[in-house]
Design a protein around this motif. Structure first.
Motif, mmCIF file in Angstrom:
data_model
loop_
_atom_site.group_PDB
_atom_site.id
_atom_site.type_symbol
_atom_site.label_atom_id
_atom_site.label_comp_id
_atom_site.label_asym_id
_atom_site.label_seq_id
_atom_site.Cartn_x
_atom_site.Cartn_y
_atom_site.Cartn_z
ATOM 1 N N VAL A 254 55.860 6.897 53.145
ATOM 2 C CA VAL A 254 54.613 7.569 52.786
ATOM 3 C C VAL A 254 53.949 8.132 54.043
ATOM 4 O O VAL A 254 53.860 7.455 55.071
ATOM 5 N N GLY A 255 53.483 9.356 53.943
ATOM 6 C CA GLY A 255 52.722 9.976 55.021
ATOM 7 C C GLY A 255 51.232 9.813 54.775
ATOM 8 O O GLY A 255 50.783 9.802 53.627
ATOM 9 N N VAL A 256 50.467 9.661 55.844
ATOM 10 C CA VAL A 256 49.011 9.608 55.772
ATOM 11 C C VAL A 256 48.453 10.717 56.657
ATOM 12 O O VAL A 256 48.682 10.713 57.868
ATOM 13 N N VAL A 257 47.761 11.674 56.030
ATOM 14 C CA VAL A 257 47.208 12.801 56.775
ATOM 15 C C VAL A 257 45.781 12.485 57.198
ATOM 16 O O VAL A 257 44.921 12.219 56.362
ATOM 17 N N GLY A 258 45.548 12.497 58.504
ATOM 18 C CA GLY A 258 44.217 12.213 59.032
ATOM 19 C C GLY A 258 44.045 10.738 59.346
ATOM 20 O O GLY A 258 44.332 9.882 58.509
ATOM 21 N N LEU A 259 43.589 10.443 60.569
ATOM 22 C CA LEU A 259 43.442 9.047 60.970
ATOM 23 C C LEU A 259 41.968 8.728 61.190
ATOM 24 O O LEU A 259 41.564 8.292 62.260
ATOM 25 N N GLY A 260 41.172 8.947 60.147
ATOM 26 C CA GLY A 260 39.752 8.643 60.215
ATOM 27 C C GLY A 260 39.412 7.420 59.392
ATOM 28 O O GLY A 260 40.216 6.496 59.257
ATOM 29 N N GLY A 261 38.206 7.415 58.796
ATOM 30 C CA GLY A 261 37.732 6.279 58.027
ATOM 31 C C GLY A 261 38.644 5.918 56.872
ATOM 32 O O GLY A 261 38.916 4.735 56.618
ATOM 33 N N LEU A 262 39.145 6.929 56.150
ATOM 34 C CA LEU A 262 40.080 6.676 55.051
ATOM 35 C C LEU A 262 41.494 6.437 55.554
ATOM 36 O O LEU A 262 42.176 5.515 55.119
ATOM 37 N N GLY A 263 41.913 7.277 56.481
ATOM 38 C CA GLY A 263 43.300 7.251 56.927
ATOM 39 C C GLY A 263 43.721 5.940 57.555
ATOM 40 O O GLY A 263 44.811 5.417 57.264
ATOM 41 N N HIS A 264 42.869 5.381 58.406
ATOM 42 C CA HIS A 264 43.289 4.147 59.096
ATOM 43 C C HIS A 264 43.418 2.989 58.118
ATOM 44 O O HIS A 264 44.272 2.117 58.280
ATOM 45 N N VAL A 265 42.595 3.002 57.051
ATOM 46 C CA VAL A 265 42.701 1.957 56.029
ATOM 47 C C VAL A 265 43.948 2.194 55.165
ATOM 48 O O VAL A 265 44.622 1.242 54.753
ATOM 49 N N ALA A 266 44.269 3.462 54.901
ATOM 50 C CA ALA A 266 45.472 3.781 54.125
ATOM 51 C C ALA A 266 46.717 3.255 54.824
ATOM 52 O O ALA A 266 47.632 2.719 54.174
ATOM 53 N N VAL A 267 46.777 3.397 56.143
ATOM 54 C CA VAL A 267 47.917 2.879 56.898
ATOM 55 C C VAL A 267 48.036 1.370 56.699
ATOM 56 O O VAL A 267 49.121 0.841 56.437
ATOM 57 N N LYS A 268 46.914 0.661 56.783
ATOM 58 C CA LYS A 268 46.933 -0.802 56.673
ATOM 59 C C LYS A 268 47.377 -1.252 55.284
ATOM 60 O O LYS A 268 48.188 -2.179 55.147
ATOM 61 N N PHE A 269 46.866 -0.596 54.234
ATOM 62 C CA PHE A 269 47.259 -0.982 52.879
ATOM 63 C C PHE A 269 48.741 -0.686 52.629
ATOM 64 O O PHE A 269 49.470 -1.513 52.076
ATOM 65 N N ALA A 270 49.191 0.501 53.029
ATOM 66 C CA ALA A 270 50.586 0.880 52.789
ATOM 67 C C ALA A 270 51.539 -0.070 53.513
ATOM 68 O O ALA A 270 52.561 -0.495 52.962
ATOM 69 N N LYS A 271 51.199 -0.420 54.746
ATOM 70 C CA LYS A 271 52.050 -1.353 55.492
ATOM 71 C C LYS A 271 52.100 -2.727 54.815
ATOM 72 O O LYS A 271 53.146 -3.365 54.751
#
Length: 361
Positions: free
Chosen positions: A187-204
């Motif tokens: 999965v790709g996450v576009v943008g590493l801001g308030g939403l993006g950094h949390v998306a990385v953590k959940f996906a991992k």
């Protein structure tokens, strides 16, 4: 004649509000309703600053009602419960996210999708059932129907856990709904801001391989070493983007600024899914031909229902997922808004309401 905000309800309250489209926030006396039979009243300890707060204080979406008290990542401790409240008691750690009401009778409400109810009531800047305006979490107290209150597990920190009530559920819900939560997926996450950094953590935490896609090369170290992403793509680097063509099962796009979709669609495998959770002010250009040729899907998602929000908070507590925050006093809030506009925050401002919000009364 309408009563002033300070007199329309029996319980005095205090917060910071914007009075006009300048978006400037300042101290504001108002009132909260008495605790109803199904209501939970709690002392607000922390409240996050969401990018949507910035849009709302300046009326950039054209729906703001002034005076406006923002804030929908609200956490605190219960001080009173109504006679028919079953899920909470005084002393519980709780939170309220983006909504405080819905019709409770439509198909969406029946299917735990209150966030898509046509009569969903936002936590602030909306009209409540009684016709009064809702006020958000930049304030000392909060009252909500227990259905829209989330229990915060004891092992989840109130400050860094609270942004999950908006940012967390905004990315958790599409990962689950679009089936991008299976171990081994990419999965790709576009943008590493308030939403993006949390998306990385959940996906991992779901066992997914994660690639961060960003316009900023200087975020590579942060993405890989701090957040644990597996790889990093600079979206402006055509060689990198070309090498990654057709490698991703799905993409969560968190960007709320204008940006091209064609390069992102190209990263998807056949039947891949590009899911929009950012909210650009102007329409984006959608190239249809690449969707047709790969049976690819472009979708969207907006927060989540209350059942799923509680599920997300419990998942976060189990996997030690929190947001990266910068805690600020309330009198720094206007500066924080200016910095947010410049993307000068890593990754979420959080107001220490409990220790810094002091009434002038």
């Amino acid at each position: 004649m309408a009563k002033s905000p300070e007199l329309e309800h029996p319980n005095k309250a205090f917060g910071w509000a914007a009075r006009d489209t300048s978006g400037l926030l300042s101290p504001f006396n108002f009132s909260r309703r008495a605790t109803g039979e199904k209501d939970v009243t709690f002392k607000v300890l922390f409240c996050g600053i969401c990018h949507s707060d910035l849009h709302m204080v300046k009326n950039e979406w054209g729906s703001s009602i002034y005076p406006l008290i923002p804030g929908h990542e609200i956490v605190g401790v219960v001080t009173e419960v109504g006679s028919k409240v079953q899920k909470f008691k005084v002393g519980d750690k709780v939170g309220v996210g983006c909504m405080v009401g819905a019709c409770d009778s439509c198909d969406n409400c029946d299917n735990h999708l209150e966030n898509y109810c046509p009569k969903m009531i936002l936590t602030y800047g909306a009209k409540y059932y009684d016709g009064t305006i809702t006020y958000g979490g930049y304030s000392d107290t909060m009252v909500s129907d227990e259905h829209f209150v989330v229990r915060i597990p004891d092992n989840l920190p109130l400050d860094s856990g609270a942004p999950l009530l908006c940012a967390g559920i905004t990315v958790y819900s599409p990962l689950r709904f679009y089936g991008l939560d299976k171990p081994g997926m990419h999965v790709g996450v576009v943008g590493l801001g308030g939403l993006g950094h949390v998306a990385v953590k959940f996906a991992k935490a779901m066992g997914v391989k994660v690639t961060v896609i960003s316009t900023s090369p200087n975020k590579k170290k942060e993405a890989l070493e701090h957040l644990g992403a597996d790889s990093f793509l600079v979206s402006k680097d055509q060689d990198q983007m070309q090498a990654a063509q057709g490698t991703m099962d799905g993409i969560i796009d968190t960007v709320s600024a204008q940006h091209p979709l064609l390069p992102l669609i190209g990263l998807l495998k056949t039947q891949g899914k590009l899911v929009m959770v950012g909210a650009p002010e102007k329409p984006l250009e959608l190239p249809v031909f690449p969707l047709l040729m790969g049976r690819k899907l472009l979708g969207g998602s907006c927060i989540g229902g209350m059942k799923e929000t509680q599920e997300m908070i419990d998942f976060a507590a189990k996997h030690n997922i929190t947001a990266d925050i910068e805690v600020i006093p309330i009198d720094y809030v206007n500066t924080a808004m200016e910095r947010l506009l410049k993307k000068d925050v890593r990754y979420r401002f959080f107001i220490d309401i409990g220790n810094t919000l002091k009434s002038s009364n």
